[in-house]
Design an enzyme around this catalytic site. Structure first.
Site, mmCIF file in Angstrom:
data_model
loop_
_atom_site.group_PDB
_atom_site.id
_atom_site.type_symbol
_atom_site.label_atom_id
_atom_site.label_comp_id
_atom_site.label_asym_id
_atom_site.label_seq_id
_atom_site.Cartn_x
_atom_site.Cartn_y
_atom_site.Cartn_z
ATOM 1 C CG HIS A 267 -1.752 -1.219 1.343
ATOM 2 N ND1 HIS A 267 -2.875 -1.436 0.583
ATOM 3 C CD2 HIS A 267 -1.600 -2.334 2.100
ATOM 4 C CE1 HIS A 267 -3.381 -2.618 0.876
ATOM 5 N NE2 HIS A 267 -2.624 -3.184 1.790
ATOM 6 C CB THR B 159 14.397 -2.901 9.493
ATOM 7 O OG1 THR B 159 15.381 -2.740 10.513
ATOM 8 C CG2 THR B 159 13.076 -3.265 10.137
ATOM 9 N NE ARG C 203 20.003 -2.134 16.263
ATOM 10 C CZ ARG C 203 19.477 -1.616 15.145
ATOM 11 N NH1 ARG C 203 19.607 -2.235 13.991
ATOM 12 N NH2 ARG C 203 18.810 -0.477 15.180
#
Lengths: 199, 213
Positions: A114, A178, A193
């Site tokens: 989206h 990420t 991490r």
């Protein structure tokens, strides 16, 4: 005593005998030898219109895996992968190497599906509605996901768009990835991490 | 009262138990002991149940396996579930032993595993070997690594959605595991653990009738 055959060879366009879901195996896939799937349910959201929407190598196992693609989606998977109860959600491109293990509850997505902009999102809800026309959806961004050989991905981990995971990396259970993961690195947490470097 | 497996189930010629109106045709394995009031939504969650123990699963009265709760159990795995415990779309991965007490609630997407499924400490050669073995097995049973350690959930635990309970963990009575929390250490009774990495954030008031607290 309790061993029952629940897997079927994955062959393009061919129905699975005794499948519990009344779906079909798409024609526009290419599969190697001894690659198996549990049900055509895996392809319920496979909407790729590309000549090859899914390419899977030899000895791959798909167990309760959602192989979901938009029209332009192309998923490529190497040899000897085991992918269970994961969602591969692909707008354009997801590339997975050889001997990649993906545990239950994992999501790998190459797009947010989206737009970020509020006005465009509002338009998207209308285009997606029963009253709308999905052809009028606002454009979405996609960035390929690449997962190299020998990567292990733990339960309920999430890999977001544009991520490159280097050879032999381990994604611990529940990690939200990420940023790119260098080869041989183990990552955990949200955001993920590094927790140690394998020798 | 809900319809449950014992009211609607029949034992087939293969000794498996078939739940009436089950959308999945496999049925339940024969080596399980369920109290008469236990509710099982579908046998789909048992398609990875390969334990060969004479009694590989016991579930007490008033408990249920709702939605797509999955029990992925290999050769010597044994699962015990107490009374009035709710497995609501939970996955149990068991190669050794998982024990769940009474009055527990396990939410959707949560995983309880006693096996080093994706343990980073195993070598690359071992990982490749495990994948090769799986592909060579027509039933595609993933061979668990040797790194198993029993998991225990004491009574009255609440495990939030998408949480993961890793091998060797003991969850104390009355504790709460927040959604998406990965637990790799023992949680004391009545603790609330949340976050990533997981942290104990508070303690709840013990049950009045708990003699241990």
């Amino acid at each position: 005593m309790n061993a029952k055959q629940i897997f079927h060879l994955l062959v393009p366009g061919q129905p699975l005998k005794g499948d519990w879901f009344p779906g079909k195996i798409p024609d526009n896939i290419v599969t190697g030898d001894n690659t198996m799937v549990e049900s055509s349910f895996s392809f319920k959201h496979f909407f790729s219109t590309q000549p090859v929407g899914l390419r899977a190598g030899n000895n791959v196992t798909f167990w309760r895996t959602a192989i979901s693609t938009e029209e332009n989606g192309q998923i490529s998977i190497g040899d000897d992968c085991y992918i269970t109860n994961a969602s591969l959600v692909c707008a354009e491109k997801i590339i997975i190497g050889n001997r990649v293990f993906i545990a239950g509850g994992v999501t790998i997505a190459d797009s947010d599906f989206h737009p970020l902009d509020p006005a465009l999102r509002m338009a998207d809800t209308i285009a997606l509605s029963p009253l709308g026309n999905s052809k009028e959806r606002p454009p979405i961004q996609a960035r390929p996901v690449v997962i190299e050989d020998d990567v292990w991905i733990g339960f309920n981990a999430t890999i977001l768009k544009g991520i490159h995971i280097g050879e032999g990396a381990v994604i611990q259970a529940g990690a939200l990835v990420t940023e790119n993961v260098p080869a041989g690195t183990t990552v955990a947490g949200n955001p993920a991490r590094p927790i140690n470097q394998l020798p | 009262m809900r319809d449950n497996y014992s009211q609607t189930g029949t034992v087939g010629a293969d000794n498996r138990i078939y739940i009436e109106h089950d959308w999945y045709s496999l049925g339940l394995p024969s080596n399980i002991v369920l109290a008469p009031s236990v509710f099982i939504d579908t046998s789909y969650g048992f398609s990875g149940f390969h334990s060969e123990r004479p009694v590989a699963l016991e579930i007490g009265e008033g408990s249920g396996c709702y939605d797509r709760s999955s029990l992925i159990v290999s050769g010597q795995g044994k699962i015990e579930v107490g009374k009035f415990t709710i497995l609501n779309g939970t996955t149990l991965v068991c190669n050794d032993s998982i024990t769940i007490g009474n009055h527990c609630m396990l939410a959707w997407g949560s995983v309880i595993t006693d096996s080093g499924f994706e343990n980073s400490s195993i070598s690359m050669e071992k990982r490749r070997e495990l994948l090769k073995k799986t592909a060579a097995d027509p039933l595609r049973r993933y061979p668990f690594s040797e790194t198993t350690s029993p998991v225990i959930l004491e009574d009255n635990c609440w495990v939030g959605f998408d949480a993961v309970i890793l091998p060797g963990v003991r969850l104390g009575t009355g504790c709460v595991v927040g959604c998406k929390t990965v637990v790799d250490f023992d949680i004391p009774p009545y603790a609330v653990v949340a976050g990533s990495p997981a942290k104990i954030i508070r303690f709840l008031t013990p049950n009045a009738d708990d003699k241990n607290s």
